[in-house]
Design a protein around this motif. Structure first.
Motif, PDB file in Angstrom:
ATOM      1  N   LEU A 102      -4.917   4.488 -16.019  1.00  0.00           N
ATOM      2  CA  LEU A 102      -4.056   4.050 -14.921  1.00  0.00           C
ATOM      3  C   LEU A 102      -2.690   4.724 -14.948  1.00  0.00           C
ATOM      4  CD1 LEU A 102      -4.828   0.208 -14.897  1.00  0.00           C
ATOM      5  CD2 LEU A 102      -5.812   1.973 -13.433  1.00  0.00           C
ATOM      6  N   ARG A 103      -2.089   4.803 -16.127  1.00  0.00           N
ATOM      7  CA  ARG A 103      -0.727   5.339 -16.215  1.00  0.00           C
ATOM      8  C   ARG A 103      -0.699   6.863 -16.222  1.00  0.00           C
ATOM      9  NH1 ARG A 103       4.389   3.133 -15.388  1.00  0.00           N
ATOM     10  NH2 ARG A 103       5.933   4.328 -16.544  1.00  0.00           N
ATOM     11  N   ASN A 104      -1.578   7.473 -17.010  1.00  0.00           N
ATOM     12  CA  ASN A 104      -1.565   8.932 -17.138  1.00  0.00           C
ATOM     13  C   ASN A 104      -2.534   9.623 -16.190  1.00  0.00           C
ATOM     14  OD1 ASN A 104       0.316   8.587 -19.124  1.00  0.00           O
ATOM     15  ND2 ASN A 104      -0.965   9.293 -20.814  1.00  0.00           N
TER      16      ASN A 104
ATOM     17  N   VAL B 277       8.756   1.589  -4.690  1.00  0.00           N
ATOM     18  CA  VAL B 277       7.660   2.500  -4.347  1.00  0.00           C
ATOM     19  C   VAL B 277       7.514   3.568  -5.427  1.00  0.00           C
ATOM     20  CG1 VAL B 277       6.846   4.196  -2.677  1.00  0.00           C
ATOM     21  CG2 VAL B 277       7.936   2.090  -1.882  1.00  0.00           C
ATOM     22  N   ALA B 278       8.655   4.103  -5.886  1.00  0.00           N
ATOM     23  CA  ALA B 278       8.616   5.122  -6.940  1.00  0.00           C
ATOM     24  C   ALA B 278       8.050   4.547  -8.234  1.00  0.00           C
ATOM     25  CB  ALA B 278      10.016   5.679  -7.178  1.00  0.00           C
ATOM     26  N   THR B 279       8.400   3.302  -8.532  1.00  0.00           N
ATOM     27  CA  THR B 279       7.870   2.645  -9.729  1.00  0.00           C
ATOM     28  C   THR B 279       6.355   2.526  -9.651  1.00  0.00           C
ATOM     29  OG1 THR B 279       9.906   1.381 -10.078  1.00  0.00           O
ATOM     30  CG2 THR B 279       7.895   0.512 -11.076  1.00  0.00           C
ATOM     31  N   LEU B 280       5.870   2.144  -8.480  1.00  0.00           N
ATOM     32  CA  LEU B 280       4.424   2.013  -8.296  1.00  0.00           C
ATOM     33  C   LEU B 280       3.728   3.349  -8.533  1.00  0.00           C
ATOM     34  CD1 LEU B 280       2.363  -0.184  -7.395  1.00  0.00           C
ATOM     35  CD2 LEU B 280       2.587   0.725  -5.080  1.00  0.00           C
ATOM     36  N   LYS B 281       4.362   4.427  -8.096  1.00  0.00           N
ATOM     37  CA  LYS B 281       3.723   5.736  -8.190  1.00  0.00           C
ATOM     38  C   LYS B 281       3.982   6.440  -9.515  1.00  0.00           C
ATOM     39  CE  LYS B 281       3.162   6.490  -3.284  1.00  0.00           C
ATOM     40  NZ  LYS B 281       3.336   7.395  -2.135  1.00  0.00           N
ATOM     41  N   THR B 282       4.705   5.780 -10.438  1.00  0.00           N
ATOM     42  CA  THR B 282       4.759   6.334 -11.795  1.00  0.00           C
ATOM     43  C   THR B 282       3.413   6.159 -12.492  1.00  0.00           C
ATOM     44  OG1 THR B 282       5.624   4.238 -12.675  1.00  0.00           O
ATOM     45  CG2 THR B 282       7.235   5.939 -12.084  1.00  0.00           C
ATOM     46  N   TRP B 283       2.573   5.298 -11.932  1.00  0.00           N
ATOM     47  CA  TRP B 283       1.199   5.173 -12.424  1.00  0.00           C
ATOM     48  C   TRP B 283       0.411   6.312 -11.788  1.00  0.00           C
ATOM     49  CZ3 TRP B 283      -0.108   1.229 -15.874  1.00  0.00           C
ATOM     50  CH2 TRP B 283       0.917   0.306 -16.115  1.00  0.00           C
TER      51      TRP B 283
ATOM     52  N   THR C 175      -8.015  -3.354  -5.520  1.00  0.00           N
ATOM     53  CA  THR C 175      -8.153  -3.832  -6.897  1.00  0.00           C
ATOM     54  C   THR C 175      -7.264  -3.037  -7.842  1.00  0.00           C
ATOM     55  OG1 THR C 175     -10.431  -4.534  -6.486  1.00  0.00           O
ATOM     56  CG2 THR C 175      -9.790  -4.203  -8.779  1.00  0.00           C
ATOM     57  N   ILE C 176      -7.234  -1.725  -7.671  1.00  0.00           N
ATOM     58  CA  ILE C 176      -6.428  -0.872  -8.550  1.00  0.00           C
ATOM     59  C   ILE C 176      -4.942  -1.153  -8.367  1.00  0.00           C
ATOM     60  CG2 ILE C 176      -5.765   1.522  -8.997  1.00  0.00           C
ATOM     61  CD1 ILE C 176      -8.684   2.281  -8.327  1.00  0.00           C
ATOM     62  N   VAL C 177      -4.497  -1.267  -7.120  1.00  0.00           N
ATOM     63  CA  VAL C 177      -3.079  -1.531  -6.856  1.00  0.00           C
ATOM     64  C   VAL C 177      -2.669  -2.888  -7.418  1.00  0.00           C
ATOM     65  CG1 VAL C 177      -1.397  -1.983  -5.029  1.00  0.00           C
ATOM     66  CG2 VAL C 177      -2.931  -0.020  -4.850  1.00  0.00           C
TER      67      VAL C 177
END
Length: 260
Positions: free
Chosen positions: A49-51, A221-227, A242-244
């Motif tokens: 999820l993160r990388n 929004v940027a925090t969400l897309k750091t994943w 589900t992923i979000v």
């Protein structure tokens, strides 16, 4: 395949909490044996999820099959998504804030056979529309279920029940021009029109102040897309919600703001 040490920019607290959730689910299901223990499964899920690591890379790194990696990720994301707040609980938390910030974002996806509903004319790419609610500091409060990318932001916010919930609770919310017409406690900038007189100096000043405050919402929004998985989803778009929701729960755990 070669392997190498890598890092995941998350705290041990998130890993431990996710491992506890997985361990509890295994105990509930009375699982006797798994290829990876709960901690290793949690690490695998966070790497995905993160990388944004693919199942093939995860399988090689953890010495398991790609199908096993897929199953572990799906199991954990389904578990986490169940823990996410619904829209009413999220608005209840937002009601304790001085104000909330509402914004929409597009999460890119691979092209599909039935691609038209997912094509965003605004962004000129295929994706899913996710509505993001942030606090005044720009921290993520809630992320909505994913809708096809062709959905307008205001329509998406109405469809998910977010607009009605915010209006019913009287939460003062700042949003961009795409949400004009929401009314009530949702404040949007003045909008010019070619058939109307130009905006006055006062209106332009108000718009500037509104934009400066609303800019903090971009941090959510940027925090969400750091994943990194959300930089481009390669799964079925019906799995996007589900992923979000799973990532939302993990982000709140990481920041120490998850109350579940």
């Amino acid at each position: 395949m070669l392997s190498y040490p890598a890092a995941i920019p998350l705290s041990n607290h998130t890993l431990i909490r996710l491992a506890e959730l997985i361990r509890a689910r295994r105990a509930e299901r009375r699982c006797r044996w798994r290829r990876l223990d709960a901690s290793r499964q949690a690490l695998l899920v966070l790497a995905h999820l993160r990388n944004g690591d693919t199942y093939a890379r995860l399988a090689a790194g953890f010495a398991i099959g790609a199908s096993t990696a897929w199953r572990y990720v799906r199991e954990a994301t389904d578990l986490l998504a169940l823990l996410a707040d619904d829209v009413h609980a999220a608005v209840l938390r937002a009601g304790r804030l001085a104000y909330a910030i509402l914004d929409g974002t597009l999460i890119p996806i691979d092209r599909l056979a039935d691609e038209r509903p997912y094509y965003s004319g605004k962004h000129r790419r295929h994706g899913v529309n996710v509505q993001v609610l942030a606090d005044p500091a720009g921290r993520l409060v809630w992320a909505s279920p994913a809708l096809p990318g062709a959905t307008h932001d205001l329509t998406a916010a109405r469809t998910t029940g977010l607009i009605d919930a915010l209006l019913a609770a009287g939460v003062k919310t700042l949003a961009d021009k795409g949400y004009q017409g929401a009314g009530g406690s949702i404040r949007t900038p003045f909008k010019g029109h070619r058939l109307r007189p130009p905006l006055s100096h006062h209106q332009r000043s108000v718009n500037g102040a509104h934009a400066r405050i609303r800019a903090c919402g971009e941090r959510a929004v940027a925090t969400l897309k750091t994943w990194k998985l959300l930089t481009r989803l390669r799964c079925c778009p019906h799995r996007a919600t589900t992923i979000v929701q799973a990532i939302l729960v993990l982000q709140l755990i990481e920041e120490g703001r998850y109350s579940g």
